[in-house]
Design an enzyme around this catalytic site. Structure first.
Site, PDB file in Angstrom:
ATOM      1  CG  ASP A 205      -2.060   0.935   1.147  1.00 22.18           C
ATOM      2  OD1 ASP A 205      -2.283   1.507   0.060  1.00 22.18           O
ATOM      3  OD2 ASP A 205      -2.747   1.127   2.163  1.00 22.18           O
TER       4      ASP A 205
ATOM      5  CG  LEU B  21      -6.426  -7.968   8.173  1.00 23.37           C
ATOM      6  CD1 LEU B  21      -6.871  -9.326   8.679  1.00 23.37           C
ATOM      7  CD2 LEU B  21      -4.913  -7.952   7.991  1.00 23.37           C
TER       8      LEU B  21
ATOM      9  CG  ASN C 244      -7.417  -2.610  -6.231  1.00 22.27           C
ATOM     10  OD1 ASN C 244      -6.457  -3.356  -6.128  1.00 22.27           O
ATOM     11  ND2 ASN C 244      -7.717  -1.723  -5.292  1.00 22.27           N
TER      12      ASN C 244
HETATM   13  C1  FPP Z   1      -1.689   0.395  -3.336  1.00 21.71           C
HETATM   14  O1  FPP Z   1      -1.327   1.721  -3.543  1.00 21.71           O
HETATM   15  C2  FPP Z   1      -1.310  -0.458  -4.412  1.00 21.71           C
HETATM   16  C3  FPP Z   1      -2.153  -1.026  -5.315  1.00 21.71           C
HETATM   17  C4  FPP Z   1      -3.606  -0.818  -5.359  1.00 21.71           C
HETATM   18  C5  FPP Z   1      -1.664  -1.898  -6.351  1.00 21.71           C
HETATM   19  C6  FPP Z   1      -0.413  -2.645  -6.024  1.00 21.71           C
HETATM   20  C7  FPP Z   1       0.259  -2.827  -7.284  1.00 21.71           C
HETATM   21  C8  FPP Z   1       1.578  -2.736  -7.516  1.00 21.71           C
HETATM   22  C9  FPP Z   1       2.611  -2.595  -6.488  1.00 21.71           C
HETATM   23  C10 FPP Z   1       2.037  -2.767  -8.913  1.00 21.71           C
HETATM   24  C11 FPP Z   1       1.520  -3.934  -9.691  1.00 21.71           C
HETATM   25  C12 FPP Z   1       2.114  -5.213  -9.243  1.00 21.71           C
HETATM   26  C13 FPP Z   1       2.593  -6.151 -10.061  1.00 21.71           C
HETATM   27  C14 FPP Z   1       3.075  -7.454  -9.489  1.00 21.71           C
HETATM   28  C15 FPP Z   1       2.664  -5.953 -11.531  1.00 21.71           C
HETATM   29  P1  FPP Z   1      -2.470   2.785  -3.537  1.00 21.71           P
HETATM   30  O2  FPP Z   1      -2.694   3.218  -4.944  1.00 21.71           O
HETATM   31  O3  FPP Z   1      -3.671   2.277  -2.830  1.00 21.71           O
HETATM   32  O4  FPP Z   1      -1.776   3.929  -2.714  1.00 21.71           O
HETATM   33  P2  FPP Z   1      -2.487   5.047  -1.849  1.00 21.71           P
HETATM   34  O5  FPP Z   1      -3.280   4.326  -0.780  1.00 21.71           O
HETATM   35  O6  FPP Z   1      -1.318   5.804  -1.297  1.00 21.71           O
HETATM   36  O7  FPP Z   1      -3.322   5.845  -2.785  1.00 21.71           O
END
Ligand code: FPP
Length: 225
Positions: free
Chosen positions: A14, A180, A62
């Site tokens: 995150d 979680l 998502n």
């Molecule tokens: C959370 O950050 C992250 C995600 C929703 C996606 C996680 C994905 C990656 C790390 C990249 C893709 C992975 C692979 C294996 C190709 P957020 O956008 O919720 O951050 P924020 O809460 O600060 O807005």
């Protein structure tokens, strides 16, 4: 009491968006840097002696993000599989996918099927949660158990997406949020939890290594004494 090393660690990655915002950059750059953190971690796994690493890459919730952001995440996925698959094969990594991943775009499903086949012989496991939600996973497992006429905890557990993986020892969430978010709810029953303030793009193999050392010093009782 001797040290017990964690075999299976899962991470809620995150903070990509906040990492980008802090720098005045678009969220997509935060996700790109998030992928780089994933790559660093997979390459740094070897000396940690971990059997399995599970990463929450895309939750079933998502899809509610903007169409642009969902598109960016899917494209990152395509690029990541293309660029890193040879690396997985060379480094003895066996890929697992958990979640309702068959419902992703057909070209991604095809790429993932190919990646699963090419890495089938690996001994270190990397499980990626795609279109994953724990409620959905448990409901699917319970439905299969019912179909087999055996609705017990054991029968459901044996039908979870993680049935082939070692029991979860440690669940880490980055970015300071303490929840979680529908990730591995069943598997977390006896897992240790670690919530750290680091934003995901800043997460390094050293952070994981430190978490594993801390885990080894904790004493787990599984409800007993
Ligand atoms: C959370 O950050 C992250 C995600 C929703 C996606 C996680 C994905 C990656 C790390 C990249 C893709 C992975 C692979 C294996 C190709 P957020 O956008 O919720 O951050 P924020 O809460 O600060 O807005």
């Amino acid at each position: 009491m001797g040290e017990v090393r964690a075999k299976h660690v899962a991470i809620i990655m995150d903070g990509n968006g906040r990492w980008a915002k802090k720098r005045g950059l678009p969220r997509s750059i935060g996700h790109q840097r998030g992928v780089e953190a994933v790559r660093r971690l997979v390459r740094g796994l070897e000396p940690m002696g971990l059997e399995c690493l599970t990463l929450y890459a895309f939750s079933s919730e998502n899809w509610k993000r903007s169409e642009d952001e969902v598109g960016d995440l899917m494209n990152l996925m395509r690029k990541f599989i293309k660029s890193d698959l040879p690396d997985f094969v060379a480094n003895d990594v066996k890929l697992h996918i958990i979640g309702d991943w068959q419902a992703l775009a057909p070209d991604i499903v095809e790429m993932l099927e190919d990646a699963l086949a090419q890495t089938a012989g690996g001994s270190k496991r990397l499980a990626v949660a795609l279109n994953y939600g724990a409620h959905d996973e448990i409901a699917r497992a319970a439905a299969k158990a019912a179909e087999a006429g055996e609705v017990t905890a054991q029968a459901i557990e044996a039908r979870l997406d993680t049935a082939d993986l070692p029991p979860l020892d440690l669940l880490i969430r980055t970015s300071g949020e303490i929840r979680l978010s529908n990730f591995l709810l069943w598997q977390a029953a006896y897992a240790e939890m670690l919530f750290i303030d680091t934003l995901w793009p800043d997460f390094t193999p050293e952070h994981l290594s430190q978490a594993l050392d801390d885990f080894a010093r904790r004493e787990r009782r599984y409800g007993g004494r």
